[in-house]
Write an enzyme that holds these catalytic residues in place. Structure first.
Site, PDB file in Angstrom:
ATOM      1  CG  ASN B  41      -1.408  -1.117   1.791  1.00 25.38           C
ATOM      2  OD1 ASN B  41      -0.704  -2.127   1.850  1.00 25.38           O
ATOM      3  ND2 ASN B  41      -2.668  -1.076   2.183  1.00 25.38           N
ATOM      4  CB  CYS B  42       3.515   2.337   2.335  1.00 30.54           C
ATOM      5  SG  CYS B  42       2.516   2.012   3.805  1.00 30.54           S
ATOM      6  CB  THR B 268     -14.546  -7.723  18.419  1.00 31.51           C
ATOM      7  OG1 THR B 268     -15.146  -9.020  18.359  1.00 31.51           O
ATOM      8  CG2 THR B 268     -13.583  -7.539  17.246  1.00 31.51           C
ATOM      9  CB  ILE B 273     -15.224 -11.650  16.019  1.00 28.76           C
ATOM     10  CG1 ILE B 273     -16.360 -12.619  15.675  1.00 28.76           C
ATOM     11  CG2 ILE B 273     -14.864 -10.791  14.809  1.00 28.76           C
ATOM     12  CD1 ILE B 273     -17.640 -11.953  15.203  1.00 28.76           C
ATOM     13  N   GLY B 277      -5.821  -3.595  12.489  1.00 28.18           N
ATOM     14  CA  GLY B 277      -5.559  -2.692  11.367  1.00 28.18           C
ATOM     15  C   GLY B 277      -6.311  -1.379  11.447  1.00 28.18           C
ATOM     16  CG  ASP B 278      -5.337   1.513   8.511  1.00 28.10           C
ATOM     17  OD1 ASP B 278      -4.477   1.303   9.380  1.00 28.10           O
ATOM     18  OD2 ASP B 278      -5.075   1.958   7.380  1.00 28.10           O
ATOM     19  CE1 TYR B 421      30.657  13.472  15.466  1.00 23.82           C
ATOM     20  CE2 TYR B 421      32.210  13.084  17.263  1.00 23.82           C
ATOM     21  CZ  TYR B 421      31.829  13.780  16.132  1.00 23.82           C
ATOM     22  OH  TYR B 421      32.609  14.803  15.664  1.00 23.82           O
TER      23      TYR B 421
END
Lengths: 550, 550
Positions: B41-42, B268, B273, B277-278, B421
């Site tokens: 997707n990205c 949930t 269930i 995700g989004d 560094y």
């Protein structure tokens, strides 16, 4: 209050400027032996190579600029000869005038650093260390004056030695590097250093390991392996030792490492004398014991914090992790914490993880493979150390792991770190997250691995090595004795497996893990080769070199 | 055991593959509505721009490859219509054949993600969102078919919107971006976004803020500010909303944000269930409250952890920090935690720090200035958030701060982090260490600062603004009403200062700090302008635009 500071570079100047910001009324005198203060030590090799063409850009401050901004009394070319701790005075020589004088103090800060350890004595070949601006000027002059096919010998394969090599090669010099140990970059483990050595060889550098300089005579260098070199000049980068002459003159206590012993406020055994920087012992974060960690960051930080202490603030140093990084041509090598070799030597129980992830999402152009190594304490899941070698993104991942160590984040919890993801910068599961997943699988027993250096023993004990890569990968290079059975066919070809113990492996360890899960759930005695063929090949090559040298 | 997974991209596929590694005997069925699974997707915007030329490189797996490696039953082109939670079945439509069938499950995982929120309704101009491979194919076709002077409107100035803009510009398209809020990248604060907007304008992008699309008719877009555009096509990137239709069909509880409510194991309100995700609410790390955080990393991680839970392992999600990053041409913008605007809105006490350090040692070529913002809880010294905008090294520093937050490292303790560094990668005092020093000075009272948006009020209350930069810097651009008195002359020119309150400032805040220390120790009522002229100028410019738009 009068504060005298001996040494005007990293630690000393950080202390001086911070002190002034905390105390406008203090008298602050800085004695620096050399002609320059506050110069960029870590940039010196790059001036030799012309990467930093402007010499003045290395000179960050002058006594004049420091007087204007901070009302500091900075005296370059002043050599502090001795300390009288009882009287709180120092004796100072000004060689230019021949004058010697005595200066009193209320508080004294020693920031004299370390001295280059000379592996090459008085030599008929021009020989310089690489610690000061004067060193760089001298080496630059040698490079400029070198013959048609100039050559140099760099003694010491540490961070400074490698930077010296790169910059001499940039100037068209043929370089041989001689390293006492069996591989370059001794803070890292051998299988991790292979890409660095390959990078140097690819740039025409003659890399010699397990050798020392026996003698230098008649323009020739005789190495301990019988080799003879005739370099135009030698850069001696064989390491540093704490500068403790002044401390000894004051009767200050030295620690077990030979550095000046200080408490967590950088106070020496004398209540009015502080010490910071490369001359001073730090506390190792993993052992709690004294250690020499010669990093610019610690020198600066402790310089600043000693100013806080003198100004009456509560300030204590954190133990040192020893995070470090070096870039050599296109390869970057970094480490934090302890190496496997250190852990073995100390008899500390540890678990090893090797991975070879891409620096960013492979579908976005420019991703580079890096090699990562994570060392974990089995009983606590604590991170003991990490090493990363690659290109893009090595610096980020070593910093992420260093901060995780500082924050007490366990190896398994690396999986949960929310790292910034866009395809240019990482992956939805960042390489650091992936290390966490592997650590968690080892912790919970969902994975069992064998290390590259344990494989031969496992084979001798009867284990069958199963290469689960494709036939083409197997044909391109395989572990002796391994049979090829691609992971995607494994479930259908179980009948071809022997009954005894099995070591599966793939290229980097991921398919091997899937294969091991398939077999373990069916009751096979199976382990996965950690880091896959890639780690094994690097490790075996490094061992072969070591054996050949022995 | 039979597990049905709805959605075959990030979260769903992570769950499926992990489940198989944990359980060779489970039956695992994945229904994916679209034609592709496990795609990148990205990476989609970059295929539009030709950065990722090979479309197939976005398609990471196929049903066939997943069957071979993981024995997954992946069915693309299958639309799960509803869930019967009591019977533990889903009803599935296969549009290609018109078949509808019922599939039973023991455990169900919803990984259906979010849907694009359409800011533009049915439109006479071709309009596409940018969420799927099909979207990219459609936009690509529009770009290919566009006229001689092609133009596009991108609606929404979030992360995806900016990536769309960059990639359309790469294809030679004139782009207007319309953003509802007063500035692009609303997760960041206005003064931080200025370089991003300047970068877009520098590439010819027409940036319009505080506008929405009123109507699209007759090939014209009417904006809320009266503007009229006639783009060849529209990319609607105005954000996403959780896809909850399926969850609602099962009677699952939604949370206050409108996402599916889950516990820390992604369960949930129905015990069989799970959801990831989004489409799912996360727990915000700072408030402990439900939040929508639509990041690929979290989707992948939670997908994996839900497999662990189903396999009987103890696995809990960590709260979400919302680390995010975007690159737009040469500028990189990143954030973690809360913004100042969020903190103000929530009434949470906070301290603000702005700095403008170099990405690596300035004496080494190629250093770039970055702008950093740190938000700190005064009572606890906890880090509440950070924003960084610049080029090189932004990704590293936001990750370092994100890990520090995860590890409970305080703002002041950032000073003690041992970051790797060498001059190519950082400074002996890394920009993150410097943030820690500033935070510590604020915590201990060694520094007092005023923010750019508080300056006018301070001036109205009688404060004199003293610019301690050089005369040349002052002449090049100054704060109205400021008097110029360079820091190096300050001690000698105290007589020129008024008796009342003083605000000192320099370019970025460092010399201002030294000046403030000089004056505070002499009894002046003095504060330093945080971030200096640079932050002030960026902030004032953003405010002016906002006021002009209002």
């Amino acid at each position: 209050m009068k504060i005298v500071i001996v040494g005007g570079v990293a630690g000393g100047m950080s202390a001086a400027t911070r002190l002034r910001r905390l105390d406008e009324t203090a008298q602050i005198v800085v004695f620096e032996r050399g002609p320059y203060v506050s110069y960029a030590n870590c940039g010196l090799p790059y001036h030799v190579g012309g990467v930093i063409p402007d010499r003045s850009s290395l000179l960050l401050q002058t006594p004049q600029s420091l007087a204007a901004r901070f009302r500091l009394d900075v005296r370059t070319g002043h050599d502090v000869l001795s300390i009288d701790a009882a009287r709180r005075t120092v004796t100072v020589l000004h060689p230019a005038s021949g004058d010697t004088f005595v200066e009193g103090y209320d508080e004294l800060i020693l920031a004299v650093g370390a001295s280059a350890r000379a592996a090459v004595g008085h030599s008929s070949i021009p020989t310089h260390t690489l610690r000061t601006v004067e060193d760089v000027d001298a080496i630059g002059a040698l490079v400029d004056a070198a013959a048609d096919h100039p050559s140099a010998l760099v003694v010491g394969g540490g961070f400074i030695g490698l930077e010296a090599v790169e910059n001499l090669v940039r100037r068209g010099i043929h370089v041989t590097i001689a390293q006492r140990g069996p591989h370059l970059l001794s803070p890292l483990d051998p299988e991790m250093v292979a890409p660095v050595e390959a990078q140097l060889r690819g740039h025409g550098v003659d890399v010699r390991t397990s050798v020392t300089v026996d003698t230098v005579a008649d323009g020739a260098v005789l190495l301990s392996d019988g080799g003879v070199l005739r370099p135009d000049f030698i850069v001696d980068a064989s390491g540093v030792v704490p500068s403790v002459d002044l401390a000894c003159s004051a009767g200050l206590r030295l620690g077990p490492t030979g550095g000046i012993a200080v408490d967590e406020r950088n106070r020496t055994s004398d209540g009015h004398i502080f010490a910071v920087g490369d001359g001073v012992e730090k506390v190792d974060a993993l052992s709690g014991e004294a250690a020499l960690v010669t990093m610019a960051g610690l020198a600066n930080r402790h310089g600043r914090s000693v100013a806080d202490v003198i100004a009456g603030r509560e300030e204590r140093n954190a133990p040192a992790l020893g995070t470090a990084i070096v870039k050599v041509f296109d390869v970057v090598a970094a480490k934090v914490g302890w190496s496997e070799r250190q852990l073995v030597a100390a008899g500390r129980d540890h678990r090893v993880i090797h991975t070879h992830p891409a620096s960013h999402a492979t579908y976005y152009p420019g991703a580079q493979t890096m090699s990562m190594k994570l060392l974990v304490e089995p009983a606590t899941d604590a991170i003991l150390g990490a090493q990363i070698v690659g290109g893009e993104g090595v610096d980020k991942r070593i910093d992420v792991i260093a901060v995780a160590m500082a924050g007490g984040i366990t190896a398994s919890a690396l999986a949960r770190l929310e790292l910034a993801y866009a395809p240019q910068f990482g992956s939805a599961k960042d390489p650091v997250n992936q290390l966490g997943y592997v650590a968690d699988n080892l912790r919970t027993g969902a994975a069992r691995t064998v290390q590259w250096h344990e494989l031969a023993t496992a084979q001798e004990a009867g284990a069958t090595v199963v290469d689960v890569r494709t036939a083409a990968e197997h044909a391109a290079g395989a572990i002796p004795g391994a049979v090829n059975l691609p992971v995607d066919e494994l479930r259908d070809r179980l009948g071809e497996l022997p009954a005894g113990p099995i070591v599966v492996h793939c290229q980097v360890g991921q398919r091997g893990h899937t294969a091991a899960r398939i077999l373990a759930q069916r009751g096979y005695d199976v382990v996965n080769l950690d880091g896959g063929y890639r780690t094994w090949a690097a490790g075996v090559a490094s061992t072969a070199r070591e054996l050949a040298a022995a």
